[in-house]
Write an enzyme that holds these catalytic residues in place. Structure first.
Site, PDB file in Angstrom:
ATOM      1  N   TYR A   1     -85.609  14.172  81.936  1.00 57.31           N
ATOM      2  CA  TYR A   1     -84.391  14.663  81.297  1.00 57.31           C
ATOM      3  C   TYR A   1     -84.346  14.193  79.846  1.00 57.31           C
ATOM      4  CZ  TYR A   1     -82.067  15.931  85.721  1.00 57.31           C
ATOM      5  OH  TYR A   1     -81.722  16.508  86.907  1.00 57.31           O
TER       6      TYR A   1
ATOM      7  N   TYR B   1     -88.896  14.147  89.772  1.00 53.29           N
ATOM      8  CA  TYR B   1     -88.846  12.852  89.082  1.00 53.29           C
ATOM      9  C   TYR B   1     -88.523  11.736  90.061  1.00 53.29           C
ATOM     10  CZ  TYR B   1     -83.788  13.910  88.940  1.00 53.29           C
ATOM     11  OH  TYR B   1     -82.492  14.246  89.267  1.00 53.29           O
TER      12      TYR B   1
ATOM     13  N   ARG C   1     -87.094  13.065  93.631  1.00 58.86           N
ATOM     14  CA  ARG C   1     -86.212  14.212  93.837  1.00 58.86           C
ATOM     15  C   ARG C   1     -87.034  15.497  93.938  1.00 58.86           C
ATOM     16  NH1 ARG C   1     -81.272  15.243  93.010  1.00 58.86           N
ATOM     17  NH2 ARG C   1     -81.739  16.223  94.979  1.00 58.86           N
TER      18      ARG C   1
ATOM     19  N   HIS D   1     -85.166  20.652  91.100  1.00 57.89           N
ATOM     20  CA  HIS D   1     -83.831  21.236  91.244  1.00 57.89           C
ATOM     21  C   HIS D   1     -83.231  21.525  89.878  1.00 57.89           C
ATOM     22  CE1 HIS D   1     -83.240  16.898  90.804  1.00 57.89           C
ATOM     23  NE2 HIS D   1     -82.108  17.209  90.176  1.00 57.89           N
TER      24      HIS D   1
ATOM     25  N   HIS E   1     -79.328  21.691  88.199  1.00 59.65           N
ATOM     26  CA  HIS E   1     -77.902  21.427  88.414  1.00 59.65           C
ATOM     27  C   HIS E   1     -77.084  22.620  87.921  1.00 59.65           C
ATOM     28  CE1 HIS E   1     -78.409  17.067  89.276  1.00 59.65           C
ATOM     29  NE2 HIS E   1     -79.478  17.218  88.526  1.00 59.65           N
TER      30      HIS E   1
HETATM   31 FE   LIG Z   1     -81.234  15.998  88.681  1.00 62.40          FE
END
Ligand SMILES: [Fe+2]
Length: 247
Positions: A114, A153, A163, A166, A168
């Site tokens: 991110y 990640y 994870r 995905h 959000h």
């Molecule tokens: Fe996330």
């Protein structure tokens, strides 16, 4: 009550979007460790939507441009990774489309990083990818984003926790007070089995979080396509996260 239009009762309420049993996970889910810090210890109080909530200012359609929905053209160069189109409809409980609702998305880049101050795991940032976009649904409740397939990640929930890939999603209804947040996954992800966020959702509703590969959304020699509908209420409802749950 002063301030209300003539003939409009201050008791006016609109249907709310309560957490539905069988769709949403328990607020305290031990395998998802940080829920212990976030889960309320008192019963929830439903705040009905009244005039203040439903007549408050919205973002304004003129502020949202078509370019906001293409996360691959926000910088001078093209981001690295698999280009994808993600599209679907926002539907209410009886299948009615929800038009003109603001959808915002955020995601990591193709390496799973991110662009955010708290994400410092050792994957590269992409100078050509911010990872945020927005659009309004059209008259048929349809949305469409062009982006990069996000990478997986690691996170600190348990040893070697990763994870599943995905994106959000945040949906504003007809007022900011109606904001709903959820996540979209990709079909066949090998990380589903060990992810407590995904697995905290009841099994039937869990499958509704997984997008579907859709050849009609692909663009030859350019991008793949994934379809995902969001259902706000009813038996087919999509799981929505409690406030503050944003990982
Ligand atoms: Fe996330």
């Amino acid at each position: 009550m002063a301030g209300h239009p003539r003939g409009v009762s201050s008791d006016l309420t609109v249907p709310s979007y309560e957490r539905q049993p069988g769709v949403n996970p328990p607020l305290d889910f031990p395998e998802y460790r940080s829920t212990a810090l976030r889960a309320p210890h008192q019963p929830l109080v439903l705040l009905p939507h009244r005039l203040t909530e439903i007549t408050g200012p919205l973002l304004g359609a003129e502020r949202v441009t078509p370019a906001d929905a293409d996360l691959t053209i926000q910088h001078a160069g093209e981001p690295l990774g698999q280009r994808i189109t993600v599209s679907g409809r926002v539907l209410d409980s009886d299948g009615r489309p929800v038009p003109d609702t603001l959808i915002e998305i955020w995601q990591p880049n193709s390496a799973g990083r991110y662009r955010h101050v708290v994400d410092n795991h050792p994957a590269p940032l992409d100078p050509n990818f911010t990872g945020a976009g927005r659009c309004l649904t059209d008259s048929e409740g349809r949305y469409r984003f062009v982006t990069i397939k996000p990478g997986s990640y690691p996170w600190g929930n348990h040893l070697n926790a990763w994870r599943p890939a995905h994106i959000h999603f945040s949906l504003f209804g007809r007022a900011f007070a109606q904001r709903l947040v959820t996540q979209m996954y990709f079909p066949g992800d090998p990380l589903f089995f060990q992810d407590p966020i995904f697995n905290s959702v009841p099994e039937l509703a869990r499958q509704r979080l997984i997008s579907r590969f859709d050849l009609s959304l692909t663009e030859p020699e350019v991008s793949l396509g994934f379809a995902w509908d969001i259902v706000l209420r009813g038996r087919g409802a999509t799981f929505f996260e409690p406030p503050g749950d944003r990982r």
